[in-house]
Design an enzyme around this catalytic site. Structure first.
Site, short mmCIF file in Angstrom:
data_model
loop_
_atom_site.label_atom_id
_atom_site.label_comp_id
_atom_site.label_asym_id
_atom_site.label_seq_id
_atom_site.Cartn_x
_atom_site.Cartn_y
_atom_site.Cartn_z
N GLY D 153 2.36 2.72 1.93
CA GLY D 153 2.64 4.12 1.38
C GLY D 153 3.00 3.66 0.09
O GLY D 153 4.13 2.95 0.26
N CYS D 154 3.13 4.67 -0.70
CA CYS D 154 3.81 4.41 -2.14
C CYS D 154 5.15 4.56 -1.97
O CYS D 154 5.94 3.74 -2.67
CB CYS D 154 3.32 5.24 -3.41
N ASN D 155 5.67 5.72 -1.41
CA ASN D 155 7.16 5.85 -1.48
C ASN D 155 7.67 4.79 -0.54
O ASN D 155 8.83 4.32 -0.86
CB ASN D 155 7.41 7.30 -0.63
N THR D 158 8.14 1.53 -2.22
CA THR D 158 9.19 1.47 -3.13
C THR D 158 10.61 1.33 -2.70
O THR D 158 11.32 0.66 -3.23
CB THR D 158 8.95 3.06 -3.95
#
Lengths: 352, 352, 352, 352
Positions: D153-155, D158
């Site tokens: 998942g991108c969030n 990060t």
């Protein structure tokens, strides 16, 4: 005592802007708001910026709900307002922000919209010059005492206000106009469409309706003819979606009539708008930005003569939802009702 | 073995884009970067997106620093590249992204720029058609083996690519062109100016250089004449800053030569670009968005014939920093050096 | 009869917003506007969105020019208002939108600003709860009849309004607050700086003052202590510039006091703001957007309890120039002068 | 000889970014693209920025169409990839950009997603530190030779990259993390939804999933536990949509373990990422912008210690579609296949 007001189609962008302006209007009281799929919901859920109208609940858009108000504003999809209005017996003033009653030509309607043609109502751009038997008058005169008003198309009125001074004074040719508009997506409405998603529109410029198919073209030509354009009115019209939620910046050019000086040109626009409160001709060398008209009922116009190109260039900035739609509707309603024309409307934009 | 490369003016936007593209170029090695007020600083402080060049330090922009490289790219303010280049004895190829060497007419230079006129270098738009004694050739031919190249003005090349097929084929008139461009502010450079602040540009459209004063006008006219335009070339040209950091969407219209059919028009553009890798004519009814060319060396062209208006409408999308400037520079350098033209360049945009 | 008003620092963003709001204020007449480098120019050149004030010309910012007005609003760089105000003999009310008079602690001033400390004026956030001998009162009480008012820092007041209900009611801990704000660049002012250019800010999120250095931190802590925070007040505060010209969306979290239920939390904020006109607690599950407060004097607050994380999350939306600065200044002035608090101010945002 | 590649779900944003990167990958050849409602259409109609893939036509997403490729990338709605993969007999490597195979806990899946739980695949964030019996290793080791990979998942990735160095080195507490993210709407996908319209997102900041409901929370906690977090991992997580099409700027704070110095903190992150090519720790005092990672496979990390607040503040910038999704997928695939990890991926962003 305030006029009782209903807004039909209150969940969309035009409806929301009508309500924002009406909430600040000292002579209007919004009693009723209607929606379609949103009927039954509190208005504040759908228009969360309208805190002062937090007590209103969206109702169904029916003649029964709308009848009995002094004023009904329509912000509905095309084709809906005419039939509804016919069933309203006690409405003093109906103002339509849709396209149904703008065009006088059934042929134009057929070509650009299709479906049943509705009778034209008075066109809601008071500042336009209209050729009459004894010289030009303002469209304002036709709005005085009107009971049915067609608020303009936002792009159409912006371009018409840009050109009409030059047409009415005979300094520009009507037969080879070019207009390219940078427009915000709120003009395209609130229906969920993939090409209007934020990710599709941020950081990019997207043209649409290129090549002569945009529905505002016949509306512009109608205004130019009304201003006294002789011969053909021809316009190349290209809107470009740019990443701002609101605003229209219309760059419009027309060929100068041979022998016209730059001073003639400036005089034509100066004369046309010197006494207008909501349309401003900017000084030589100054051009408008859409930010300066944001939320205001203002049309700001910059004017240049390009002698090398043989063309006048008119750059006009408006807020498509305000002066372009809802502001024009309320300004026209003020005139119709005999109120001071600027009641509830501001010339000041929200910038930066 | 890679060519050794220096970029003069590496702290600005054009310089940064040159470096971004050169960093991915398999035949170039960036050895030297220079700046003015930034000299002495690590490049990564000034261009924090260029991680792969984190070892470079900005030096002063002097002949001593630049000489000895195989290729020098200049991204300097006007007037700086000519004098510097004259002092470089061992540079095989100099490419200027500034305006100094674009114009062939000293009069045009005097009128639109002023100051000392510099000799014209080969113009860096390979796809342009140029009229010759035996029909049209491509500008590409002049670039082959060139030692001095003038990268184009971003707006100028976009409009020239839009129109040249119609001029070269004789289907459009050159004497009443209108072009309106939605442009991002990176084209205006990195110098701190109040009217380019984020708060001044977000959420608004701002026109500038309205009425025939923009410096790219003579450059466009030069390309049209080179393509064989007969008689006057006249263009009304209006750029509008819109809220996207990069991109040009140019909407350009010209009058159709009487008797021209829509099929003639489409054939002209199809023939011009069918074999080109970086200029794409989109299918009928499809229009480009700047997002689709972001970061790419692509010029996307949509074409419509507006018969009612008697005009062809060409909508072209480019990335002003890429195909508009740095990409054109590198593409032209590839040709000059005999490398495959697309080396280090992509046709794919970064969207959404 | 309207109060005569001067705005010092009328060419900047805060000054422009003061003027936009004052132009619509029925009890104020803007007689004088002053600038620094802009002195001598028509206001409309510098603030082209303020059409209704087109008659004003910017003057020098001197005591002579400012004295004699009923009210003077200051929108000057830090350090300028105190000295000027000392020289005004006939000004009934001075309101400073700068930082000079906000802090009560000379140490805080020295640490975060430096330079000479000025006496604190009454803090212009009427809705804040202030602990007193007999329970909490509102900051409003201190503003009644005030002659000197310090308008708040936009971020500081947003965070204070977010937290004070929880502090005053004892449901959240004051010693481990985290606040991250998405902010528009108009809060950073109109001075031309490279890092505030449109091309640097569009399409990107840029943090600044990370790690505890932002000047609004002591101002927030002061409001929390005033509300009755016991023990340490500690806040991790990070602003992030995002691509919108105006607006603050502050996401603030604090640890729940052990044993506190979600109902306790909601009750605390409900009780604090149920009777407030300009601060709205949104229903459970609803979160605010900055667009909904654009141009309005509104602070919209969404509230969630994250039981897994043991934290309350408060999301507050304001327009940094309106409720964040100029609106707060005028609201506070209304109170000081005994006018209805909402005079000239709107709760409705300009959306979309 | 290049690997044959299929991309399932090629019409969305993640699919488009996979294709953009794969088109530049020297060891991959995209042979097949599939869609759902778009099946049968030329890819270029749906992804007009991918000129180099203009020859591809979208097919139906079936096992028959996908089987036989060396690599299949899935960019499908949740729940689709597992069943499809089970029917692929001849696929060497499957990489899922959806959520199906990320979580190891069926309880977490049930709580945050619901529906049938799928087996976890190797997690595609190579740089993460993972606690093992003999100290930490990298997630990279688990990816070597993998046949099934779950892109992150991108969030989630990060935030995990932001915190893991501090967790693994024991300098931060895992039990009171706060993360607030400014995110672009491309992460929310291409389905037409009213709240994702351009007019709803431009000029405004919009929070969502406030209060602990976001689906990336368990994924972050899983990475922190894998890094060796002892005791509870608790995180307050708030994403805020801001007006940029791409990008994540995550501001994440955690309490310092008592006795930790600022130097200890910096050393932890320095040690973690000094040898990593795609994750960069910026120098003291420097913070990242999302623009600097646009289109790149880079995660840029700024680090500050706020001693007054007792917290470390980590600000991380990524492109949600690139390093956040498609870039991570390809980087992980490179590792799995034994290719150089950076093949086809760039560290340089497209800025401004």
């Amino acid at each position: 005592m305030a006029y009782s007001v209903a807004v039909a189609g209150a969940s969309g962008y035009a409806g929301g802007e009508l309500l924002r302006l009406l909430a600040a209007h000292p002579e209007c009281e919004v009693r009723t708001v209607t929606g379609h799929s949103s009927a039954g919901r509190p208005l504040i859920e759908v228009q969360p910026h309208l805190r002062s109208l937090g007590h209103l609940v969206l109702q169904e858009t029916t003649p029964q709900v709308l009848d009995g108000h002094d004023i009904v504003f329509f912000a509905l999809p095309h084709g809906a307002s005419g039939e509804l209005t016919a069933q309203l017996s006690e409405v003093r003033l109906a103002v339509d922000c849709g396209a149904d009653h703008r065009l006088r030509s059934a042929d134009d309607w057929e070509t650009f919209y299709g479906g049943a043609f509705s009778e034209p109502w008075e066109y809601g751009v008071p500042e336009l010059l209209v050729a009459g038997d004894h010289g030009h008058v303002r469209q304002r005169e036709m709005l005085t005492g009107a009971q049915r008003i067609a608020a303009p198309g936002c792009n159409a009125s912006t371009v018409a206000l840009s050109l009409v001074p030059g047409i009415a004074s005979g300094v520009i040719e009507p037969d080879d106009i070019v207009s390219v508009l940078a427009v915000g997506p709120s003009g395209a409405g609130k229906a969920a469409k993939t090409h209007l998603l934020g990710a599709e529109l941020m950081g990019t410029a997207n043209p649409y309706a290129v090549g002569g198919s945009h529905r505002h073209i016949p509306e512009i030509r109608q205004s130019l003819r009304a201003a006294g354009a002789s011969g053909e009115t021809r316009i190349s019209f290209t809107p470009v979606l740019v990443p701002m939620s609101r605003g229209i910046l219309a760059t419009t050019t027309a060929r100068l009539v041979p022998g016209t000086s730059a001073a003639d040109v400036r005089r034509a626009w100066t004369d046309a708008y010197a006494d207008e409160y909501f349309v401003h001709l900017l000084p030589e060398g100054v051009m408008p930005r859409t930010a300066d008209a944001l939320g205001a009922n203002t049309c700001l116009i910059g004017l240049a003569v390009d002698e090398a190109a043989g063309r006048v260039v008119v750059v006009a900035a408006v807020d498509n939802l305000a002066k372009g739609t809802a502001g024009a509707a309320i300004q026209s309603a003020n005139i119709a009702l005999g109120l001071p024309e600027a009641t509830g409307l501001s010339v000041n934009g929200v910038a930066p």
